[in-house]
Design a protein around this motif. Structure first.
Motif, PDB file in Angstrom:
ATOM      1  N   PHE A 155      21.783 -11.736  -0.212  1.00  0.00           N
ATOM      2  CA  PHE A 155      20.638 -11.775  -0.925  1.00  0.00           C
ATOM      3  C   PHE A 155      20.789 -13.226  -1.662  1.00  0.00           C
ATOM      4  O   PHE A 155      19.419 -13.870  -1.809  1.00  0.00           O
ATOM      5  CB  PHE A 155      20.438 -10.742  -2.472  1.00  0.00           C
ATOM      6  N   VAL A 156      21.563 -13.772  -2.116  1.00  0.00           N
ATOM      7  CA  VAL A 156      21.803 -15.043  -2.861  1.00  0.00           C
ATOM      8  C   VAL A 156      21.519 -15.896  -1.830  1.00  0.00           C
ATOM      9  O   VAL A 156      20.800 -16.996  -2.027  1.00  0.00           O
ATOM     10  CB  VAL A 156      22.934 -15.295  -3.371  1.00  0.00           C
ATOM     11  N   LEU A 157      22.187 -15.832  -0.395  1.00  0.00           N
ATOM     12  CA  LEU A 157      21.873 -16.997   0.477  1.00  0.00           C
ATOM     13  C   LEU A 157      20.168 -16.955   0.867  1.00  0.00           C
ATOM     14  O   LEU A 157      19.571 -18.040   0.991  1.00  0.00           O
ATOM     15  CB  LEU A 157      22.580 -16.710   1.646  1.00  0.00           C
ATOM     16  N   ALA A 158      19.637 -15.780   1.340  1.00  0.00           N
ATOM     17  CA  ALA A 158      18.319 -15.496   1.551  1.00  0.00           C
ATOM     18  C   ALA A 158      17.335 -16.021   0.459  1.00  0.00           C
ATOM     19  O   ALA A 158      16.501 -16.864   0.863  1.00  0.00           O
ATOM     20  CB  ALA A 158      18.035 -14.216   1.745  1.00  0.00           C
ATOM     21  N   GLN A 159      17.601 -16.017  -0.673  1.00  0.00           N
ATOM     22  CA  GLN A 159      16.873 -16.585  -1.726  1.00  0.00           C
ATOM     23  C   GLN A 159      17.064 -17.965  -2.013  1.00  0.00           C
ATOM     24  O   GLN A 159      15.863 -18.971  -1.936  1.00  0.00           O
ATOM     25  CB  GLN A 159      17.151 -15.789  -3.080  1.00  0.00           C
ATOM     26  N   ASP A 160      18.244 -18.522  -1.766  1.00  0.00           N
ATOM     27  CA  ASP A 160      18.359 -20.216  -1.781  1.00  0.00           C
ATOM     28  C   ASP A 160      17.703 -20.627  -0.422  1.00  0.00           C
ATOM     29  O   ASP A 160      17.142 -21.681  -0.418  1.00  0.00           O
ATOM     30  CB  ASP A 160      19.961 -20.273  -1.837  1.00  0.00           C
ATOM     31  N   ARG A 162      17.119 -16.805  -7.748  1.00  0.00           N
ATOM     32  CA  ARG A 162      17.925 -15.681  -7.630  1.00  0.00           C
ATOM     33  C   ARG A 162      17.756 -14.516  -8.604  1.00  0.00           C
ATOM     34  O   ARG A 162      17.282 -14.714  -9.775  1.00  0.00           O
ATOM     35  CB  ARG A 162      19.551 -15.994  -7.884  1.00  0.00           C
ATOM     36  N   GLY A 163      17.971 -13.279  -8.029  1.00  0.00           N
ATOM     37  CA  GLY A 163      17.733 -12.246  -9.099  1.00  0.00           C
ATOM     38  C   GLY A 163      16.310 -11.647  -8.817  1.00  0.00           C
ATOM     39  O   GLY A 163      16.086 -10.563  -9.064  1.00  0.00           O
ATOM     40  N   ARG A 219      24.681  -6.429  -9.533  1.00  0.00           N
ATOM     41  CA  ARG A 219      24.158  -6.308 -11.034  1.00  0.00           C
ATOM     42  C   ARG A 219      23.011  -7.041 -11.082  1.00  0.00           C
ATOM     43  O   ARG A 219      21.924  -6.657 -11.824  1.00  0.00           O
ATOM     44  CB  ARG A 219      25.195  -6.435 -12.075  1.00  0.00           C
ATOM     45  N   GLU A 220      23.030  -8.273 -10.379  1.00  0.00           N
ATOM     46  CA  GLU A 220      21.840  -9.464 -10.661  1.00  0.00           C
ATOM     47  C   GLU A 220      20.825  -8.851  -9.931  1.00  0.00           C
ATOM     48  O   GLU A 220      19.458  -9.209 -10.114  1.00  0.00           O
ATOM     49  CB  GLU A 220      22.250 -10.637 -10.219  1.00  0.00           C
ATOM     50  N   ALA A 272      32.505  -2.021 -21.151  1.00  0.00           N
ATOM     51  CA  ALA A 272      31.117  -1.609 -21.798  1.00  0.00           C
ATOM     52  C   ALA A 272      30.241  -2.639 -21.892  1.00  0.00           C
ATOM     53  O   ALA A 272      29.006  -2.487 -21.940  1.00  0.00           O
ATOM     54  CB  ALA A 272      31.396  -0.873 -22.869  1.00  0.00           C
ATOM     55  N   SER A 273      30.577  -3.963 -21.477  1.00  0.00           N
ATOM     56  CA  SER A 273      29.775  -5.155 -21.705  1.00  0.00           C
ATOM     57  C   SER A 273      28.639  -5.599 -20.844  1.00  0.00           C
ATOM     58  O   SER A 273      27.878  -5.913 -21.140  1.00  0.00           O
ATOM     59  CB  SER A 273      30.666  -6.299 -21.989  1.00  0.00           C
ATOM     60  N   TRP A 274      28.928  -4.857 -19.453  1.00  0.00           N
ATOM     61  CA  TRP A 274      27.993  -5.244 -18.223  1.00  0.00           C
ATOM     62  C   TRP A 274      27.130  -4.386 -18.348  1.00  0.00           C
ATOM     63  O   TRP A 274      27.084  -3.049 -18.331  1.00  0.00           O
ATOM     64  CB  TRP A 274      28.682  -5.579 -17.180  1.00  0.00           C
ATOM     65  N   SER A 275      25.807  -4.859 -17.870  1.00  0.00           N
ATOM     66  CA  SER A 275      24.693  -3.688 -17.106  1.00  0.00           C
ATOM     67  C   SER A 275      24.170  -4.381 -16.055  1.00  0.00           C
ATOM     68  O   SER A 275      24.286  -5.611 -15.897  1.00  0.00           O
ATOM     69  CB  SER A 275      23.796  -3.374 -18.536  1.00  0.00           C
TER      70      SER A 275
END
Length: 532
Positions: free
Chosen positions: A231-236, A242-243, A268-269, A76-79
């Motif tokens: 997404f991570v690679l494209a942003q980098d 990131r995000g 989630r990010e 239940a800890s993640w969102s």
């Protein structure tokens, strides 16, 4: 991954078009090529895994919530990330191809979001793909306009907010044969994503929003993880935090319905929620279980969202999204407002009932296909949301959906009617004709039809034939009649090509997974090498 070295430069195998050089710059092509080199092998593995899963399910393996990811569902800890700028209030979203007139109309429509659709609503000719990218760039630069042959002018409004742009790239099953890297076609999804991201991501950030996407036809959380890594690679590569990317996933395959939380977790990010893609969902159900009589469906018009298995799917989607702080977006209203008063009133009444159900069930917004439906959809959601931008606080803890609920089809209606058979044949024939001609969103019988509705129409024909609910002779007779009617309306329609495509997609012993890859390769590819 960012250090990958290209063994060859990307090659464009299509004839140049007006302003294409503004999109197909060397830097943009290198960016797309870096994505292709980094992720093409994983994409190929995903397609193989889809085939393996299809064989497992066809052989009788049960479909269940995965045990291996149980900890994700129970934790239940993640969102997901908080809503990004421009995506807080999504009560009305309009969809359509990134054609020039549609771009202006959608942005001016009063909807909060415009889904610029390179997938189901676009026939992927090379000119459609690149001109769609140009239209998005021009829209973001606020320099887009359009004048119809009749002289009507279309310009962006300056006295009210414009809709937030969210781009839907093509699915993983499609290649872009006009762009090659290392001698192989680039996955179409990476072409659509990469060109838009390269040219427009920073521009959207500078405008106070960001690069936002809808992800189609995912089948499991591994596919969501692939997109997250992209997404991570494209942003980098472009030096973007990131995000910044946000993506809404369409839950439009039966297998993805069993991994909704896992899909949100992997993204989630970068997650912006989930959407209920109803027609593709039914299409996926037939593709997956069409060989079984307990999954036999009646006329598609009889399979409403109030059917128990569809209620289970949508209620689970709302509960899952709100449990994790994500938006839940409802399905499409495809009706086109008409001139006949009675038909118009009946269409609006049907849309109102559908949107009232979604809003009362907890959805944060919904889709329409025509600007004329935006006020009605907004009125319905205003009545539930009021001044609140969403209803994420409605976690729907009363929902308890089990695997059997998602699969409880059990002959929900009667056998197909004569009208239902003819409608499916007619829609398939007329849509194929338009698609081969380069048009992906088509007004048919008062509805805006796209590839998703053509897919459900043609697989229903296949399913009914498979289980002897109709006979082949009847279908072939109706096909001939519909081709004759098409010829009377469109004398230059390629009837032989349409008939051959219909036979391959609807009358084959084994059901083709999609009509688009085969039809694309045969009818829409115009490479310099092929045309030489």
């Amino acid at each position: 991954m960012s250090s990958q070295i290209l063994t060859r430069r990307p090659r464009v195998l299509a004839a140049p078009g007006d302003r294409h050089d503004e999109i197909l710059t060397p830097a943009a092509l290198d960016f797309v090529a870096q994505l292709a080199v980094a992720f093409d092998e994983r994409r190929a593995w995903i397609l193989k895994e889809r085939r393996r899963q299809a064989i497992r399910l066809a052989s009788g393996s049960p479909l269940d919530f995965p045990m291996v990811t149980r900890r994700i569902r129970e934790d239940a800890s993640w969102s997901v990330a908080s809503p990004a700028p421009g995506l807080l209030d999504r009560r009305v979203e309009i969809t359509g191809p990134p054609e020039r007139r549609m771009t202006v109309n959608a942005l001016n429509s009063g909807a909060q979001v415009w889904l610029a659709d390179f997938e189901d609503a676009t026939a992927p000719t090379w000119s459609n793909v690149i001109e769609g990218q140009l239209n998005l760039l021009d829209a973001i630069e606020r320099r887009i306009d359009f004048t119809s042959p009749e002289g009507k002018e279309y310009r962006l409004a300056t006295d009210r907010p414009l809709a937030t742009i969210v781009v839907r790239p093509r699915g993983w099953h499609l290649d872009e044969e006009h762009l090659h890297v290392d001698g192989r076609p680039v996955p179409a999804a990476l072409v659509d994503f990469g060109l838009y991201f390269f040219h427009c991501a920073q521009r959207q950030i500078d405008a106070g929003q960001g690069p936002y996407f809808y992800l189609p036809k995912l089948e499991n959380s591994y596919e969501a993880r692939l997109w997250n890594d992209i997404f991570v690679l494209a942003q980098d590569l472009l030096g973007i935090p990131r995000g910044t990317v946000r993506a809404t996933v369409l839950i439009e395959t039966i297998t993805a319905a069993f991994e909704m939380e896992e899909i949100l977790y992997e993204l989630r990010e970068h997650s912006a929620g989930l959407n209920a893609g109803r027609w593709d969902y039914l299409f996926s159900l037939i593709k997956t279980f069409g060989h079984r009589t307990d999954f036999l469906l009646p006329d598609r018009g009889q399979v409403t969202m109030t059917a128990p298995f569809m209620r289970a799917y949508t209620e689970l989607l709302v509960h899952t999204c709100h449990k994790r702080g994500a938006h839940a977006i409802g399905g499409m209203a495809a009706q086109i407002p008409g001139k006949d008063p009675d038909a118009h009133a009946a269409a609006l009444a049907k849309v109102r009932l559908d949107k009232e159900r979604e809003a009362e069930d907890g959805f944060d917004g919904s889709w329409v296909a025509h600007p004329g439906l935006v006020p009605l959809c907004r009125e319905v959601f205003d009545g539930v949301l009021g001044e609140h931008p969403h209803q994420l606080d409605r976690t729907r803890d009363d929902v308890d959906v089990q695997p059997a609920d998602l699969l409880a089809v059990r002959r929900i209606g009667a056998d197909p009617t004569d009208e239902g058979v003819r409608t499916n044949v007619s829609v398939t024939v007329r849509y194929f004709a338009a698609w081969i001609g380069g048009q992906g969103a088509v007004a048919l019988d008062g509805l805006m039809e796209d590839a998703a509705t053509a897919e459900i129409a043609r697989v229903q024909i296949w399913q009914w034939l498979r289980h002897a609910r109709i006979d082949r002779e009847t279908v072939v007779r109706i096909l001939g009649e519909e081709l004759d009617a098409l010829a009377a309306q469109r004398p230059y329609a390629p009837l032989d090509e349409i008939q051959d495509l219909f036979h391959r997609m609807c009358l084959a012993a084994e059901l083709p997974q999609f009509f688009t890859p085969d039809a694309y390769s045969r009818h829409l590819v115009r490479t310099l090498e092929r045309d030489a």
